[in-house]
Design a protein around this motif. Structure first.
Motif, PDB file in Angstrom:
ATOM      1  N   SER A  75       0.802  -1.232   0.000  1.00  0.00           N
ATOM      2  CA  SER A  75       0.000   0.000   0.000  1.00  0.00           C
ATOM      3  C   SER A  75       0.829   1.275   0.000  1.00  0.00           C
ATOM      4  O   SER A  75       0.270   2.361   0.171  1.00  0.00           O
ATOM      5  CB  SER A  75      -0.933   0.013   1.220  1.00  0.00           C
ATOM      6  N   SER A  76       2.135   1.153  -0.172  1.00  0.00           N
ATOM      7  CA  SER A  76       3.028   2.324  -0.199  1.00  0.00           C
ATOM      8  C   SER A  76       2.860   3.208   1.027  1.00  0.00           C
ATOM      9  O   SER A  76       2.902   4.435   0.934  1.00  0.00           O
ATOM     10  CB  SER A  76       2.798   3.148  -1.479  1.00  0.00           C
ATOM     11  N   ALA A  77       2.658   2.572   2.182  1.00  0.00           N
ATOM     12  CA  ALA A  77       2.429   3.324   3.415  1.00  0.00           C
ATOM     13  C   ALA A  77       3.110   2.632   4.591  1.00  0.00           C
ATOM     14  O   ALA A  77       2.470   1.934   5.382  1.00  0.00           O
ATOM     15  CB  ALA A  77       0.931   3.461   3.676  1.00  0.00           C
ATOM     16  N   PRO A  78       4.423   2.804   4.742  1.00  0.00           N
ATOM     17  CA  PRO A  78       5.121   2.149   5.840  1.00  0.00           C
ATOM     18  C   PRO A  78       4.633   2.558   7.223  1.00  0.00           C
ATOM     19  O   PRO A  78       4.789   1.820   8.193  1.00  0.00           O
ATOM     20  CB  PRO A  78       6.586   2.560   5.626  1.00  0.00           C
ATOM     21  N   ASP A  79       4.006   3.736   7.311  1.00  0.00           N
ATOM     22  CA  ASP A  79       3.488   4.222   8.597  1.00  0.00           C
ATOM     23  C   ASP A  79       2.001   3.905   8.784  1.00  0.00           C
ATOM     24  O   ASP A  79       1.330   4.521   9.617  1.00  0.00           O
ATOM     25  CB  ASP A  79       3.718   5.727   8.721  1.00  0.00           C
ATOM     26  N   TYR A  80       1.480   2.953   8.030  1.00  0.00           N
ATOM     27  CA  TYR A  80       0.047   2.653   8.074  1.00  0.00           C
ATOM     28  C   TYR A  80      -0.438   2.352   9.494  1.00  0.00           C
ATOM     29  O   TYR A  80      -1.385   2.977   9.997  1.00  0.00           O
ATOM     30  CB  TYR A  80      -0.299   1.473   7.151  1.00  0.00           C
ATOM     31  N   PHE A  81       0.173   1.388  10.161  1.00  0.00           N
ATOM     32  CA  PHE A  81      -0.336   0.972  11.474  1.00  0.00           C
ATOM     33  C   PHE A  81      -0.222   2.095  12.495  1.00  0.00           C
ATOM     34  O   PHE A  81      -1.119   2.280  13.329  1.00  0.00           O
ATOM     35  CB  PHE A  81       0.400  -0.271  11.984  1.00  0.00           C
ATOM     36  N   GLU A  82       0.841   2.846  12.431  1.00  0.00           N
ATOM     37  CA  GLU A  82       1.022   3.979  13.352  1.00  0.00           C
ATOM     38  C   GLU A  82      -0.193   4.904  13.313  1.00  0.00           C
ATOM     39  O   GLU A  82      -0.699   5.325  14.366  1.00  0.00           O
ATOM     40  CB  GLU A  82       2.297   4.736  12.951  1.00  0.00           C
ATOM     41  N   HIS A  83      -0.664   5.222  12.136  1.00  0.00           N
ATOM     42  CA  HIS A  83      -1.785   6.151  11.997  1.00  0.00           C
ATOM     43  C   HIS A  83      -3.132   5.454  12.188  1.00  0.00           C
ATOM     44  O   HIS A  83      -4.032   5.996  12.846  1.00  0.00           O
ATOM     45  CB  HIS A  83      -1.731   6.850  10.642  1.00  0.00           C
ATOM     46  N   ALA A  84      -3.297   4.268  11.623  1.00  0.00           N
ATOM     47  CA  ALA A  84      -4.585   3.572  11.727  1.00  0.00           C
ATOM     48  C   ALA A  84      -4.908   3.215  13.174  1.00  0.00           C
ATOM     49  O   ALA A  84      -6.064   3.330  13.600  1.00  0.00           O
ATOM     50  CB  ALA A  84      -4.565   2.313  10.866  1.00  0.00           C
ATOM     51  N   SER A  85      -3.917   2.795  13.937  1.00  0.00           N
ATOM     52  CA  SER A  85      -4.167   2.405  15.323  1.00  0.00           C
ATOM     53  C   SER A  85      -4.637   3.596  16.154  1.00  0.00           C
ATOM     54  O   SER A  85      -5.572   3.478  16.962  1.00  0.00           O
ATOM     55  CB  SER A  85      -2.920   1.776  15.940  1.00  0.00           C
ATOM     56  N   GLU A  86      -4.015   4.752  15.962  1.00  0.00           N
ATOM     57  CA  GLU A  86      -4.432   5.939  16.708  1.00  0.00           C
ATOM     58  C   GLU A  86      -5.794   6.444  16.228  1.00  0.00           C
ATOM     59  O   GLU A  86      -6.618   6.912  17.031  1.00  0.00           O
ATOM     60  CB  GLU A  86      -3.370   7.034  16.575  1.00  0.00           C
ATOM     61  N   ALA A  87      -6.037   6.369  14.926  1.00  0.00           N
ATOM     62  CA  ALA A  87      -7.334   6.808  14.394  1.00  0.00           C
ATOM     63  C   ALA A  87      -8.468   5.965  14.958  1.00  0.00           C
ATOM     64  O   ALA A  87      -9.526   6.492  15.343  1.00  0.00           O
ATOM     65  CB  ALA A  87      -7.326   6.736  12.871  1.00  0.00           C
ATOM     66  N   ILE A  88      -8.268   4.661  15.035  1.00  0.00           N
ATOM     67  CA  ILE A  88      -9.313   3.772  15.541  1.00  0.00           C
ATOM     68  C   ILE A  88      -9.595   4.042  17.013  1.00  0.00           C
ATOM     69  O   ILE A  88     -10.755   4.038  17.451  1.00  0.00           O
ATOM     70  CB  ILE A  88      -8.929   2.303  15.273  1.00  0.00           C
ATOM     71  N   LYS A  89      -8.571   4.304  17.783  1.00  0.00           N
ATOM     72  CA  LYS A  89      -8.798   4.665  19.188  1.00  0.00           C
ATOM     73  C   LYS A  89      -9.648   5.932  19.295  1.00  0.00           C
ATOM     74  O   LYS A  89     -10.550   6.027  20.140  1.00  0.00           O
ATOM     75  CB  LYS A  89      -7.460   4.861  19.900  1.00  0.00           C
ATOM     76  N   GLN A  90      -9.370   6.905  18.426  1.00  0.00           N
ATOM     77  CA  GLN A  90     -10.146   8.140  18.427  1.00  0.00           C
ATOM     78  C   GLN A  90     -11.590   7.887  18.008  1.00  0.00           C
ATOM     79  O   GLN A  90     -12.529   8.449  18.589  1.00  0.00           O
ATOM     80  CB  GLN A  90      -9.498   9.169  17.488  1.00  0.00           C
ATOM     81  N   MET A  91     -11.802   7.032  17.018  1.00  0.00           N
ATOM     82  CA  MET A  91     -13.158   6.694  16.586  1.00  0.00           C
ATOM     83  C   MET A  91     -13.963   6.097  17.741  1.00  0.00           C
ATOM     84  O   MET A  91     -15.128   6.462  17.971  1.00  0.00           O
ATOM     85  CB  MET A  91     -13.095   5.703  15.423  1.00  0.00           C
ATOM     86  N   ILE A  92     -13.351   5.174  18.470  1.00  0.00           N
ATOM     87  CA  ILE A  92     -14.040   4.536  19.601  1.00  0.00           C
ATOM     88  C   ILE A  92     -14.367   5.565  20.674  1.00  0.00           C
ATOM     89  O   ILE A  92     -15.466   5.553  21.254  1.00  0.00           O
ATOM     90  CB  ILE A  92     -13.185   3.383  20.165  1.00  0.00           C
ATOM     91  N   SER A  93     -13.445   6.486  20.914  1.00  0.00           N
ATOM     92  CA  SER A  93     -13.701   7.499  21.942  1.00  0.00           C
ATOM     93  C   SER A  93     -14.840   8.428  21.536  1.00  0.00           C
ATOM     94  O   SER A  93     -15.556   8.956  22.392  1.00  0.00           O
ATOM     95  CB  SER A  93     -12.428   8.305  22.220  1.00  0.00           C
ATOM     96  N   GLN A  94     -15.036   8.628  20.228  1.00  0.00           N
ATOM     97  CA  GLN A  94     -16.108   9.519  19.761  1.00  0.00           C
ATOM     98  C   GLN A  94     -17.488   8.864  19.815  1.00  0.00           C
ATOM     99  O   GLN A  94     -18.475   9.541  20.094  1.00  0.00           O
ATOM    100  CB  GLN A  94     -15.806   9.991  18.333  1.00  0.00           C
TER     101      GLN A  94
END
Length: 303
Positions: free
Chosen positions: A170-189
Motif C-alpha cells: 500500500s506504499s504506506a510504511p506508517d500505516y499501522f502507526e496512523h490507523a491504530s491511533e485513528a481507531i482509538k479516536q473513533m471509539i472514543s467519539q
C-alpha cells in the motif's frame, strides 16, 4: 467555509502532501471538487449495516492509499467518476434516505472531508438515518476529530501491523502507526456500539474490518493481539474478511496472487476465539467472489 482551509495545504490524510488542492491534485489524485462513481443501495456490507433494505452507499473517487490489490481500483486509482457540488451530494443523501436506505455510507471520503461536511450540514435538517464512514483506516487524527458529530458509525479497515507489508502492498510504511491511533479516536467519539429497538441495525459504534491476506496470517493474528491488549473491551465489533481476490496489480506480487486458503482464514478465526474477540462477524470462504464489487457506472449521480 467550514474546514475549507484543509484543502489549502492539504493535510487531510497522513500523506500530508501540503499541496493546494484548489489548484492541483494531491497524493490522492483529487482536487477540491468532489468526485463519485456510484450512489445506490448496497446489500453486501455487514448485516447490521445493510439490513433488509440496503446501505445508502456513495463511492467516492480517489484514495489516500496505493493498495496493489484494490478491488475498487477503477475509482481509487484511475479516478473514474462524476464531479458533484456539496449541494448535489446533499440531495443524493436525502434521495438515498427516501429510497429506504438504513444509513448513508460514505466510502473512501477522506480526501473530500471539507465538502462532505458541507453536504451533511445541508442535509442534516431532513436526514434522520445514521452516517457511516467507510474508510481504509489510514486517517489523520485532525480529520477524524473534524468529523465529530457527523459520523455515527465508523467502519475502518485495519489492514496491517507490519510496516514492511504496508509499505510493499500500500506504499504506506506508517500505516499501522496512523490507523491504530485513528481507531482509538473513533471509539472514543462513538462510545459503545448501540443498536435499534430490534437489535439488528447498528445506529452508533465502530466495526473494525480486517481482510486476511495470502501468506500473512501471522500479521492478522498480531493485529488481533493488539486489539485485545490496546482497545477497550466491548467497545467495538470486528469483521474478519475472507474475500481477498487478486485484483489490479496483484500479479506483480507472486505471494498474494492467489486467494487465501481455508487453513489461513481458520487460523486467524481460531485466534480471535482464543482471545475472546467474539463481538463481530466472520465470512464464509465462498465470499471471495468478484461480484461483491459493484459496477462503478455513475448510478445514482444524476441530479
Amino acid at each position: 467555509m467550514k474546514y475549507d482551509y484543509l484543502y489549502d495545504q492539504c493535510s487531510l490524510c497522513p500523506r500530508n502532501c501540503k499541496v493546494d488542492r484548489h489548484k492541483t491534485v494531491g497524493y490522492c489524485g483529487c482536487t477540491d471538487s468532489v468526485k463519485a462513481a456510484r450512489a445506490a443501495l448496497h446489500h453486501w456490507e455487514e448485516p447490521c449495516i445493510s439490513g433488509s433494505r440496503g446501505s445508502g452507499t456513495v463511492f467516492f473517487s480517489g484514495c489516500t492509499l496505493r493498495c496493489c490489490f484494490c478491488q475498487n481500483h477503477s475509482i481509487s486509482q484511475e479516478n473514474t467518476g462524476r464531479e458533484l457540488s456539496p449541494s448535489q451530494l446533499s440531495r443524493i443523501f436525502l434521495r438515498l434516505q427516501d429510497e429506504g436506505a438504513h444509513n448513508i455510507n460514505l466510502v473512501t471520503a477522506t480526501q473530500y472531508v471539507p465538502s462532505v461536511i458541507k453536504a451533511l450540514d445541508m442535509a442534516k435538517p431532513k436526514l434522520d438515518i445514521p452516517v457511516v464512514y467507510n474508510c481504509g483506516g489510514y486517517e489523520s487524527l485532525e480529520t477524524i476529530k473534524a468529523l465529530y458529530g457527523y459520523v455515527d458509525i465508523w467502519l475502518p479497515d485495519l489492514k496491517y501491523k507490519s510496516s514492511a507489508l504496508s509499505a510493499r502492498y500500500s506504499s504506506a510504511p506508517d500505516y499501522f502507526e496512523h490507523a491504530s491511533e485513528a481507531i482509538k479516536q473513533m471509539i472514543s467519539q462513538t462510545g459503545a456500539p448501540s443498536f435499534d429497538s430490534d437489535g439488528k441495525l447498528m445506529i452508533k459504534g465502530v466495526i473494525i474490518r480486517h481482510m486476511v491476506l495470502p501468506g500473512a496470517k501471522e500479521d492478522s493474528m498480531a493485529l488481533l493481539d493488539w486489539m485485545k491488549k490496546e482497545l477497550p473491551e466491548g467497545m467495538f465489533y470486528i469483521s474478519l474478511l475472507s474475500q481477498y481476490t487478486p485484483f489490479y496489480k496483484s500479479s506483480l506480487y507472486p505471494e498474494i496472487n492467489r486467494r487465501i486458503t481455508t487453513y489461513e482464514y481458520n487460523k486467524v478465526l481460531d485466534k480471535a476465539i482464543e482471545l475472546d474477540l467474539l463481538q463481530g462477524f466472520m465470512q464464509e470462504k465462498s465470499s471471495a467472489r468478484e461480484e461483491y464489487t459493484p459496477p462503478f457506472d455513475l448510478e445514482g449521480l444524476d441530479d
